[in-house]
Design a protein around this motif. Structure first.
Motif, PDB file in Angstrom:
ATOM      1  N   GLU A  10       0.878  -1.179   0.000  1.00 13.80           N
ATOM      2  CA  GLU A  10       0.000   0.000   0.000  1.00 13.80           C
ATOM      3  C   GLU A  10       0.907   1.218   0.000  1.00 13.80           C
ATOM      4  O   GLU A  10       1.653   1.455   0.950  1.00 13.80           O
ATOM      5  CB  GLU A  10      -0.909   0.044   1.235  1.00 13.80           C
ATOM      6  N   LEU A  54      -6.490  -0.630   0.174  1.00 18.72           N
ATOM      7  CA  LEU A  54      -5.972  -0.068   1.432  1.00 18.72           C
ATOM      8  C   LEU A  54      -6.128  -1.088   2.561  1.00 18.72           C
ATOM      9  O   LEU A  54      -7.177  -1.730   2.691  1.00 18.72           O
ATOM     10  CB  LEU A  54      -6.725   1.217   1.793  1.00 18.72           C
ATOM     11  N   VAL A  55      -5.092  -1.189   3.393  1.00 17.73           N
ATOM     12  CA  VAL A  55      -5.107  -2.152   4.498  1.00 17.73           C
ATOM     13  C   VAL A  55      -6.206  -1.791   5.497  1.00 17.73           C
ATOM     14  O   VAL A  55      -6.270  -0.653   5.981  1.00 17.73           O
ATOM     15  CB  VAL A  55      -3.756  -2.151   5.256  1.00 17.73           C
ATOM     16  N   MET A  56      -7.049  -2.740   5.810  1.00 19.98           N
ATOM     17  CA  MET A  56      -8.057  -2.545   6.852  1.00 19.98           C
ATOM     18  C   MET A  56      -7.707  -3.336   8.099  1.00 19.98           C
ATOM     19  O   MET A  56      -7.739  -2.810   9.206  1.00 19.98           O
ATOM     20  CB  MET A  56      -9.445  -2.995   6.357  1.00 19.98           C
ATOM     21  N   VAL A  57      -7.408  -4.623   7.928  1.00 21.63           N
ATOM     22  CA  VAL A  57      -7.206  -5.509   9.065  1.00 21.63           C
ATOM     23  C   VAL A  57      -6.157  -6.551   8.733  1.00 21.63           C
ATOM     24  O   VAL A  57      -6.167  -7.097   7.629  1.00 21.63           O
ATOM     25  CB  VAL A  57      -8.513  -6.291   9.367  1.00 21.63           C
ATOM     26  N   TYR A  65      -5.789  -1.598  17.257  1.00 22.06           N
ATOM     27  CA  TYR A  65      -6.789  -0.657  16.726  1.00 22.06           C
ATOM     28  C   TYR A  65      -8.170  -0.906  17.342  1.00 22.06           C
ATOM     29  O   TYR A  65      -8.824   0.022  17.826  1.00 22.06           O
ATOM     30  CB  TYR A  65      -6.824  -0.803  15.195  1.00 22.06           C
ATOM     31  N   HIS A  66      -8.618  -2.166  17.320  1.00 18.71           N
ATOM     32  CA  HIS A  66      -9.987  -2.428  17.783  1.00 18.71           C
ATOM     33  C   HIS A  66     -10.164  -2.157  19.273  1.00 18.71           C
ATOM     34  O   HIS A  66     -11.194  -1.644  19.698  1.00 18.71           O
ATOM     35  CB  HIS A  66     -10.404  -3.853  17.408  1.00 18.71           C
ATOM     36  N   ASP A  90     -15.891  -5.360   9.554  1.00 18.49           N
ATOM     37  CA  ASP A  90     -15.189  -6.604   9.888  1.00 18.49           C
ATOM     38  C   ASP A  90     -15.573  -7.112  11.270  1.00 18.49           C
ATOM     39  O   ASP A  90     -15.203  -8.215  11.652  1.00 18.49           O
ATOM     40  CB  ASP A  90     -13.675  -6.393   9.797  1.00 18.49           C
ATOM     41  N   ASP A 160     -15.917   3.733  13.109  1.00 16.03           N
ATOM     42  CA  ASP A 160     -14.809   2.895  12.633  1.00 16.03           C
ATOM     43  C   ASP A 160     -14.840   2.929  11.106  1.00 16.03           C
ATOM     44  O   ASP A 160     -15.289   1.993  10.448  1.00 16.03           O
ATOM     45  CB  ASP A 160     -14.989   1.467  13.166  1.00 16.03           C
ATOM     46  N   SER A 161     -14.340   4.021  10.570  1.00 19.81           N
ATOM     47  CA  SER A 161     -14.514   4.278   9.143  1.00 19.81           C
ATOM     48  C   SER A 161     -13.244   3.985   8.356  1.00 19.81           C
ATOM     49  O   SER A 161     -12.182   3.735   8.923  1.00 19.81           O
ATOM     50  CB  SER A 161     -14.861   5.753   8.945  1.00 19.81           C
ATOM     51  N   ASP A 163     -10.629   5.729   5.321  1.00 18.13           N
ATOM     52  CA  ASP A 163     -10.020   7.066   5.233  1.00 18.13           C
ATOM     53  C   ASP A 163     -11.085   8.100   4.817  1.00 18.13           C
ATOM     54  O   ASP A 163     -12.063   7.750   4.158  1.00 18.13           O
ATOM     55  CB  ASP A 163      -8.877   7.052   4.208  1.00 18.13           C
ATOM     56  N   TYR A 229      -0.824   0.509   9.153  1.00 17.09           N
ATOM     57  CA  TYR A 229      -1.513   1.692   8.610  1.00 17.09           C
ATOM     58  C   TYR A 229      -0.472   2.776   8.284  1.00 17.09           C
ATOM     59  O   TYR A 229       0.646   2.740   8.821  1.00 17.09           O
ATOM     60  CB  TYR A 229      -2.515   2.261   9.624  1.00 17.09           C
ATOM     61  N   PRO A 230      -0.850   3.749   7.465  1.00 15.20           N
ATOM     62  CA  PRO A 230       0.113   4.786   7.055  1.00 15.20           C
ATOM     63  C   PRO A 230       0.917   5.370   8.229  1.00 15.20           C
ATOM     64  O   PRO A 230       0.329   5.787   9.226  1.00 15.20           O
ATOM     65  CB  PRO A 230      -0.789   5.837   6.403  1.00 15.20           C
ATOM     66  N   TRP A 234      -1.128   5.665  14.677  1.00 12.30           N
ATOM     67  CA  TRP A 234      -2.528   5.961  14.375  1.00 12.30           C
ATOM     68  C   TRP A 234      -3.189   6.715  15.527  1.00 12.30           C
ATOM     69  O   TRP A 234      -2.574   6.917  16.582  1.00 12.30           O
ATOM     70  CB  TRP A 234      -3.268   4.648  14.060  1.00 12.30           C
TER      71      TRP A 234
HETATM   72  N1  AG3 Z   1     -10.549   1.285   9.549  1.00 18.83           N
HETATM   73  C1  AG3 Z   1      -9.689   1.840   8.558  1.00 18.83           C
HETATM   74  C2  AG3 Z   1      -8.568   2.673   8.992  1.00 18.83           C
HETATM   75  C3  AG3 Z   1      -7.933   3.352   7.829  1.00 18.83           C
HETATM   76  C4  AG3 Z   1      -6.807   2.611   7.232  1.00 18.83           C
HETATM   77  N2  AG3 Z   1      -6.236   3.413   6.205  1.00 18.83           N
HETATM   78  C5  AG3 Z   1      -5.328   2.982   5.299  1.00 18.83           C
HETATM   79  N3  AG3 Z   1      -4.874   1.764   5.348  1.00 18.83           N
HETATM   80  N4  AG3 Z   1      -4.930   3.820   4.382  1.00 18.83           N
HETATM   81  C6  AG3 Z   1     -10.288  -0.100   9.681  1.00 18.83           C
HETATM   82  C7  AG3 Z   1     -11.452  -0.905   9.971  1.00 18.83           C
HETATM   83  C8  AG3 Z   1     -11.107  -1.890  11.018  1.00 18.83           C
HETATM   84  N5  AG3 Z   1     -12.277  -2.323  11.712  1.00 18.83           N
END
Ligand code: AG3
Length: 278
Positions: A10, A54-57, A65-66, A90, A160-161, A163, A229-230, A234
């Motif tokens: 990413e 984009l990486v979420m989990v 994060y959670h 998720d 929990d959005s 970007d 994450y970037p 975070w």
């Molecule tokens: N929420 C996303 C955070 C943003 C990640 N941004 C990125 N990789 N550019 C993650 C959802 C987890 N429940």
């Protein structure tokens, strides 16, 4: 769908940096009505979910994060019973919320049902509490949901959005926060993921302004590491109608966590000098 021994990357637009994870296999790839959902098996981070690249989990680091999206807000509220999660398809945040025995209703409003269905298949541990009788899974637009909510319906709202671009952009606006304030009961707390302190200080600043302009009395940002994450760093920004964000219920955690504890809560609220100046 086999990509042998390659890397998932990413790239972070405008930041001249990126994260790469070595992958064993791509195990799922679909275009839902809203986005592209991909699942990889990585060499060392377990399963990875990306949305629109984009990486979420990942299995390995999502706990940080959670836990930080849920427990600081829930332990700041004196007695949270009704919790709304916006996004979070998720179900990792929902799973943490349901660890609180006092929670009577945990309602999740995710736009894209496919994210949840794919998570149920590939991240069963994040979805472990989806059948808890207190959980309500809705698939709808969270912005509209909050606008339509009866005043005082929730004690805590967690955003929990993704970007702040595309459909998620409205989740960072003053209008949305005004609706959150109205949907919150007295002593209510809202918290939203607020990107990287290093890469996105302007976003954090504008979130503070918008939350205050919407009428929240106190606003504070929590910092925590999130290595996939970037920038690897975070934040989540919390705001309260009328409770003090610096006070939280100590020693009240009667369930296991892997990152969150009282010391982490206090430490996450500490502001580095450059953030103080924001
Ligand atoms: N929420 C996303 C955070 C943003 C990640 N941004 C990125 N990789 N550019 C993650 C959802 C987890 N429940």
């Amino acid at each position: 769908m086999t990509l042998d021994k390659s890397w998932y990357t990413e790239e972070w637009a405008g930041q001249g940096s990126a994260i790469s994870l070595k992958i064993k296999n791509k195990v799922h790839d679909e275009r839902s009505a809203y986005q592209r959902i991909e699942i990889y098996e990585t060499e060392t981070f377990g399963t990875l979910m990306t949305l629109d690249g984009l990486v979420m989990v990942t299995d390995r680091d999502n706990f940080i994060y959670h836990e930080m999206m849920s427990h600081p807000a829930l332990f700041t509220h004196p007695d949270p019973k009704r919790v709304l999660v916006i996004g979070g398809g998720d179900c990792g945040t929902l799973n943490e919320v349901l660890k609180h025995p006092g929670v009577e209703l945990a309602e999740q409003v995710e736009l894209d049902e496919r994210v949840t269905r794919v998570a149920e298949q590939f991240f069963p541990e994040l979805c472990a509490s989806n059948n808890d009788p207190r959980a309500r899974l809705r698939f709808a637009d969270g912005i509209q949901w909050v606008a339509d909510a009866k005043p005082g319906s929730y004690d805590v709202i967690i955003v929990d959005s993704t970007d702040p671009v595309g459909p998620a952009a409205g989740l960072f606006s003053e209008t949305f926060y005004q609706n959150c304030l109205r949907a919150l009961a007295p002593r209510g707390v809202v918290v939203g993921q607020s990107e990287s302190p290093l890469f996105h200080p302007d976003l954090i600043r504008s979130m503070h302004r918008a939350l205050r302009a919407a009428g929240f009395r106190e606003v504070a940002t929590l910092n925590f590491p999130q290595c996939t994450y970037p920038s690897g760093w975070w934040s989540a920004t919390m705001a309260a109608r009328d409770t003090a964000l610096s006070k939280f219920r100590q020693a009240d955690k009667r369930f296991p966590t892997r990152y969150y504890n009282q010391e982490i809560h206090a430490a996450a609220l500490a502001r580095p000098e450059f953030m103080r100046q924001l």
